[in-house]
Design a protein around this motif. Structure first.
Motif, PDB file in Angstrom:
ATOM      1  N   ARG A 131      47.480  39.342  48.462  1.00 22.62           N
ATOM      2  CA  ARG A 131      48.711  39.431  49.644  1.00 22.62           C
ATOM      3  C   ARG A 131      50.008  40.091  49.041  1.00 22.62           C
ATOM      4  NH1 ARG A 131      49.205  34.629  50.989  1.00 22.62           N
ATOM      5  NH2 ARG A 131      47.843  34.449  52.827  1.00 22.62           N
ATOM      6  N   LEU A 132      50.189  39.576  47.928  1.00 23.43           N
ATOM      7  CA  LEU A 132      51.615  39.807  47.151  1.00 23.43           C
ATOM      8  C   LEU A 132      51.207  41.419  46.527  1.00 23.43           C
ATOM      9  CD1 LEU A 132      54.290  39.727  46.227  1.00 23.43           C
ATOM     10  CD2 LEU A 132      53.611  38.334  44.171  1.00 23.43           C
ATOM     11  N   LEU A 133      50.133  41.789  46.056  1.00 24.84           N
ATOM     12  CA  LEU A 133      49.962  42.944  45.380  1.00 24.84           C
ATOM     13  C   LEU A 133      49.747  44.201  46.532  1.00 24.84           C
ATOM     14  CD1 LEU A 133      47.276  42.479  42.652  1.00 24.84           C
ATOM     15  CD2 LEU A 133      49.808  42.381  42.295  1.00 24.84           C
ATOM     16  N   ALA A 134      49.167  43.663  47.637  1.00 26.58           N
ATOM     17  CA  ALA A 134      49.304  44.557  49.049  1.00 26.58           C
ATOM     18  C   ALA A 134      50.605  44.975  49.520  1.00 26.58           C
ATOM     19  CB  ALA A 134      48.263  43.926  50.014  1.00 26.58           C
ATOM     20  N   GLN A 135      51.389  43.823  49.468  1.00 27.37           N
ATOM     21  CA  GLN A 135      52.502  44.003  49.970  1.00 27.37           C
ATOM     22  C   GLN A 135      53.600  45.060  49.035  1.00 27.37           C
ATOM     23  OE1 GLN A 135      54.033  39.982  49.827  1.00 27.37           O
ATOM     24  NE2 GLN A 135      53.648  39.473  51.890  1.00 27.37           N
ATOM     25  N   GLU A 136      53.172  45.114  47.767  1.00 25.38           N
ATOM     26  CA  GLU A 136      53.894  45.800  46.830  1.00 25.38           C
ATOM     27  C   GLU A 136      53.375  47.135  46.775  1.00 25.38           C
ATOM     28  OE1 GLU A 136      56.647  45.278  45.027  1.00 25.38           O
ATOM     29  OE2 GLU A 136      56.971  43.243  45.857  1.00 25.38           O
ATOM     30  N   GLY A 137      52.496  47.614  47.673  1.00 25.04           N
ATOM     31  CA  GLY A 137      51.927  49.047  47.910  1.00 25.04           C
ATOM     32  C   GLY A 137      50.652  49.182  47.163  1.00 25.04           C
ATOM     33  N   ALA A 138      50.075  48.248  46.495  1.00 32.39           N
ATOM     34  CA  ALA A 138      48.679  48.492  45.975  1.00 32.39           C
ATOM     35  C   ALA A 138      47.625  48.596  47.101  1.00 32.39           C
ATOM     36  CB  ALA A 138      48.430  47.632  44.720  1.00 32.39           C
ATOM     37  N   HIS A 139      46.617  49.410  46.686  1.00 32.63           N
ATOM     38  CA  HIS A 139      45.146  49.214  47.571  1.00 32.63           C
ATOM     39  C   HIS A 139      44.524  48.032  46.818  1.00 32.63           C
ATOM     40  CE1 HIS A 139      41.787  49.995  50.230  1.00 32.63           C
ATOM     41  NE2 HIS A 139      41.315  49.818  49.005  1.00 32.63           N
ATOM     42  N   VAL A 140      43.979  46.865  47.463  1.00 33.07           N
ATOM     43  CA  VAL A 140      43.724  45.696  46.979  1.00 33.07           C
ATOM     44  C   VAL A 140      41.891  45.311  47.290  1.00 33.07           C
ATOM     45  CG1 VAL A 140      43.844  43.245  46.606  1.00 33.07           C
ATOM     46  CG2 VAL A 140      45.906  44.646  46.694  1.00 33.07           C
ATOM     47  N   VAL A 141      41.252  45.339  46.494  1.00 24.75           N
ATOM     48  CA  VAL A 141      39.906  45.178  46.582  1.00 24.75           C
ATOM     49  C   VAL A 141      39.602  43.785  46.271  1.00 24.75           C
ATOM     50  CG1 VAL A 141      37.352  45.609  46.267  1.00 24.75           C
ATOM     51  CG2 VAL A 141      39.006  47.717  45.935  1.00 24.75           C
ATOM     52  N   MET A 142      39.418  43.020  47.490  1.00 29.97           N
ATOM     53  CA  MET A 142      39.216  41.622  47.586  1.00 29.97           C
ATOM     54  C   MET A 142      37.816  41.117  47.129  1.00 29.97           C
ATOM     55  SD  MET A 142      41.815  40.605  50.761  1.00 29.97           S
ATOM     56  CE  MET A 142      41.673  38.625  50.560  1.00 29.97           C
ATOM     57  N   MET A 143      37.438  40.353  46.225  1.00 32.39           N
ATOM     58  CA  MET A 143      36.228  40.030  45.805  1.00 32.39           C
ATOM     59  C   MET A 143      36.079  38.407  46.031  1.00 32.39           C
ATOM     60  SD  MET A 143      34.834  42.099  42.804  1.00 32.39           S
ATOM     61  CE  MET A 143      34.501  44.069  42.623  1.00 32.39           C
ATOM     62  N   ALA A 144      34.986  38.020  46.402  1.00 33.14           N
ATOM     63  CA  ALA A 144      34.488  36.650  46.358  1.00 33.14           C
ATOM     64  C   ALA A 144      33.029  36.565  46.764  1.00 33.14           C
ATOM     65  CB  ALA A 144      35.503  35.760  47.394  1.00 33.14           C
ATOM     66  N   ARG A 145      32.552  35.360  46.812  1.00 32.04           N
ATOM     67  CA  ARG A 145      31.082  35.204  47.100  1.00 32.04           C
ATOM     68  C   ARG A 145      30.730  35.108  48.459  1.00 32.04           C
ATOM     69  NH1 ARG A 145      29.448  29.914  43.929  1.00 32.04           N
ATOM     70  NH2 ARG A 145      31.422  29.334  44.875  1.00 32.04           N
ATOM     71  N   ARG A 146      31.527  34.412  49.219  1.00 32.16           N
ATOM     72  CA  ARG A 146      31.209  34.064  50.622  1.00 32.16           C
ATOM     73  C   ARG A 146      31.892  35.018  51.808  1.00 32.16           C
ATOM     74  NH1 ARG A 146      33.721  28.189  51.038  1.00 32.16           N
ATOM     75  NH2 ARG A 146      35.288  29.055  49.676  1.00 32.16           N
ATOM     76  N   PRO A 147      30.981  35.829  52.500  1.00 34.82           N
ATOM     77  CA  PRO A 147      31.562  36.883  53.246  1.00 34.82           C
ATOM     78  C   PRO A 147      32.239  36.505  54.281  1.00 34.82           C
ATOM     79  CG  PRO A 147      29.089  37.331  52.633  1.00 34.82           C
ATOM     80  CD  PRO A 147      29.378  36.032  52.083  1.00 34.82           C
ATOM     81  N   ASP A 148      31.920  35.232  54.932  1.00 34.83           N
ATOM     82  CA  ASP A 148      32.710  34.799  56.201  1.00 34.83           C
ATOM     83  C   ASP A 148      34.106  34.594  55.727  1.00 34.83           C
ATOM     84  OD1 ASP A 148      31.622  32.730  54.714  1.00 34.83           O
ATOM     85  OD2 ASP A 148      31.284  31.438  56.304  1.00 34.83           O
ATOM     86  N   VAL A 149      34.249  33.705  54.935  1.00 37.65           N
ATOM     87  CA  VAL A 149      35.716  33.376  54.308  1.00 37.65           C
ATOM     88  C   VAL A 149      36.622  34.417  53.730  1.00 37.65           C
ATOM     89  CG1 VAL A 149      36.772  31.661  52.741  1.00 37.65           C
ATOM     90  CG2 VAL A 149      34.520  30.982  53.626  1.00 37.65           C
ATOM     91  N   LEU A 150      35.618  35.230  53.142  1.00 37.19           N
ATOM     92  CA  LEU A 150      36.377  36.536  52.560  1.00 37.19           C
ATOM     93  C   LEU A 150      36.825  37.540  53.714  1.00 37.19           C
ATOM     94  CD1 LEU A 150      37.198  38.106  50.010  1.00 37.19           C
ATOM     95  CD2 LEU A 150      34.942  39.172  50.171  1.00 37.19           C
ATOM     96  N   GLU A 151      36.240  37.245  54.948  1.00 37.54           N
ATOM     97  CA  GLU A 151      36.650  38.179  56.241  1.00 37.54           C
ATOM     98  C   GLU A 151      37.808  37.706  56.660  1.00 37.54           C
ATOM     99  OE1 GLU A 151      37.285  40.941  59.057  1.00 37.54           O
ATOM    100  OE2 GLU A 151      36.402  41.004  57.023  1.00 37.54           O
ATOM    101  N   GLN A 152      37.904  36.493  56.464  1.00 38.11           N
ATOM    102  CA  GLN A 152      39.154  35.551  57.166  1.00 38.11           C
ATOM    103  C   GLN A 152      40.172  35.844  56.253  1.00 38.11           C
ATOM    104  OE1 GLN A 152      38.289  31.397  57.400  1.00 38.11           O
ATOM    105  NE2 GLN A 152      36.391  31.708  58.954  1.00 38.11           N
ATOM    106  N   ALA A 153      39.895  35.815  55.093  1.00 37.36           N
ATOM    107  CA  ALA A 153      41.243  36.166  54.122  1.00 37.36           C
ATOM    108  C   ALA A 153      41.685  37.570  54.462  1.00 37.36           C
ATOM    109  CB  ALA A 153      40.781  35.940  52.494  1.00 37.36           C
ATOM    110  N   ARG A 154      40.655  38.554  54.501  1.00 41.45           N
ATOM    111  CA  ARG A 154      41.001  39.961  54.666  1.00 41.45           C
ATOM    112  C   ARG A 154      41.803  40.414  55.802  1.00 41.45           C
ATOM    113  NH1 ARG A 154      40.581  43.976  57.614  1.00 41.45           N
ATOM    114  NH2 ARG A 154      39.684  42.547  59.163  1.00 41.45           N
ATOM    115  N   ALA A 155      41.329  39.416  56.906  1.00 41.02           N
ATOM    116  CA  ALA A 155      42.405  39.833  58.143  1.00 41.02           C
ATOM    117  C   ALA A 155      43.680  39.238  58.017  1.00 41.02           C
ATOM    118  CB  ALA A 155      41.491  38.825  59.489  1.00 41.02           C
ATOM    119  N   ASP A 156      43.757  38.180  57.291  1.00 39.83           N
ATOM    120  CA  ASP A 156      45.347  37.642  56.873  1.00 39.83           C
ATOM    121  C   ASP A 156      45.999  38.751  56.050  1.00 39.83           C
ATOM    122  OD1 ASP A 156      47.496  36.023  56.350  1.00 39.83           O
ATOM    123  OD2 ASP A 156      46.455  35.355  54.716  1.00 39.83           O
ATOM    124  N   VAL A 157      45.336  39.143  54.880  1.00 41.52           N
ATOM    125  CA  VAL A 157      45.882  39.957  54.005  1.00 41.52           C
ATOM    126  C   VAL A 157      46.239  41.427  54.404  1.00 41.52           C
ATOM    127  CG1 VAL A 157      45.845  40.862  51.547  1.00 41.52           C
ATOM    128  CG2 VAL A 157      45.131  38.634  51.913  1.00 41.52           C
TER     129      VAL A 157
END
Length: 254
Positions: free
Chosen positions: A25-51
């Motif tokens: 979230r912070l890196l995205a706020q600072e202007g970076a394009h962030v590739v978010m990695m994690a194992r669980r697609p469903d939880v990761l999608e929830q995080a993506r929607a937030d970030v």
């Protein structure tokens, strides 16, 4: 202060919750394009929607313990975006319990996640970052890798190994323009540590009482330290160990 992250391509592992999510979230706020990695697609999608409400992000469901899959994902990112400027190896875990109750598989699993995955990623991105003129890597370790705590043999041993791997990587990376630094966390209130606090409430209470600041840290406070280490103002910071622990690690053991 301008962190100089606009347009940077950043990879954050363990990004579905806790420290990883706060860092993305912070890196995205600072202007970076962030590739978010994690194992669980469903939880990761929830995080993506937030970030994604704060900046530019994408997700990749990857188990970083699978070195081949993690390597392939990093190479894919470099191919699609032309570069990888920032790598944050945040994913980490370990089973807690007495040594006599810990099996070989559990002990080895901590090393696969906490040491082998960061090693495989650095082996992959070093050539990428060298070709583009440099980059910044932060590997997240723990105070348990520097101080002994009962019941933490697999986790603490692997984080101690990661500490020294980081030091070697910093020395090798510096001539290539690659800054490798360590973010050493203290006791942080995350989804992951919640289970530990519930399983060992008396020990968790002792930890809280031992922290000079009198509380557990927040994921956002760790993210701020990581953001500094990968930032332009930290251009001469390499091989550093930044402890974000409320002064827990330096106090005199009364």
């Amino acid at each position: 202060m301008d962190l100089g992250l606009t347009g940077k391509i950043a990879v954050v592992t363990g990004a579905s919750n806790g420290i990883g999510r706060a860092t993305a979230r912070l890196l995205a706020q600072e202007g970076a394009h962030v590739v978010m990695m994690a194992r669980r697609p469903d939880v990761l999608e929830q995080a993506r929607a937030d970030v994604a409400t704060t900046g530019s992000v994408e997700t990749m469901a990857v188990d970083v313990c699978d070195s081949a899959a993690y390597t392939a994902a990093l190479e894919d990112i470099a191919t699609r975006h032309g570069r990888i400027d920032i790598l944050v190896n945040n994913a980490g875990a370990g089973q807690f319990g007495p040594i006599e109750a810990l099996g070989d598989d559990a002990f080895a699993e901590a090393f696969r996640l906490n040491v082998f995955a960061p090693f495989a990623s650095m082996r992959t991105v070093f050539p990428i970052m060298e070709r583009q003129g440099g980059g910044a890597i932060v590997n997240v370790t723990s105070i348990m890798g520097a101080r002994a705590q009962a019941l933490s043999s697999s986790y603490a041993s692997s984080k101690a190994a990661l500490n020294h791997l980081n030091a070697v990587a910093a020395v090798e990376g510096a001539p290539k323009g690659i800054r490798v630094n360590t973010l050493q966390v203290g006791s942080i209130a995350t989804e992951g540590t919640q289970a530990y606090r519930e399983q060992y409430p008396e020990l968790a209470a002792k930890v809280t009482g031992a922290i000079p600041m009198g509380r557990w840290g927040k994921p956002e406070e760790i993210a701020a330290g990581i953001a500094f280490l990968v930032s332009a103002p930290a251009s001469f910071v390499a091989g550093a160990v930044l402890a974000v622990d409320g002064a827990l690690g330096v106090q005199f053991p009364y």
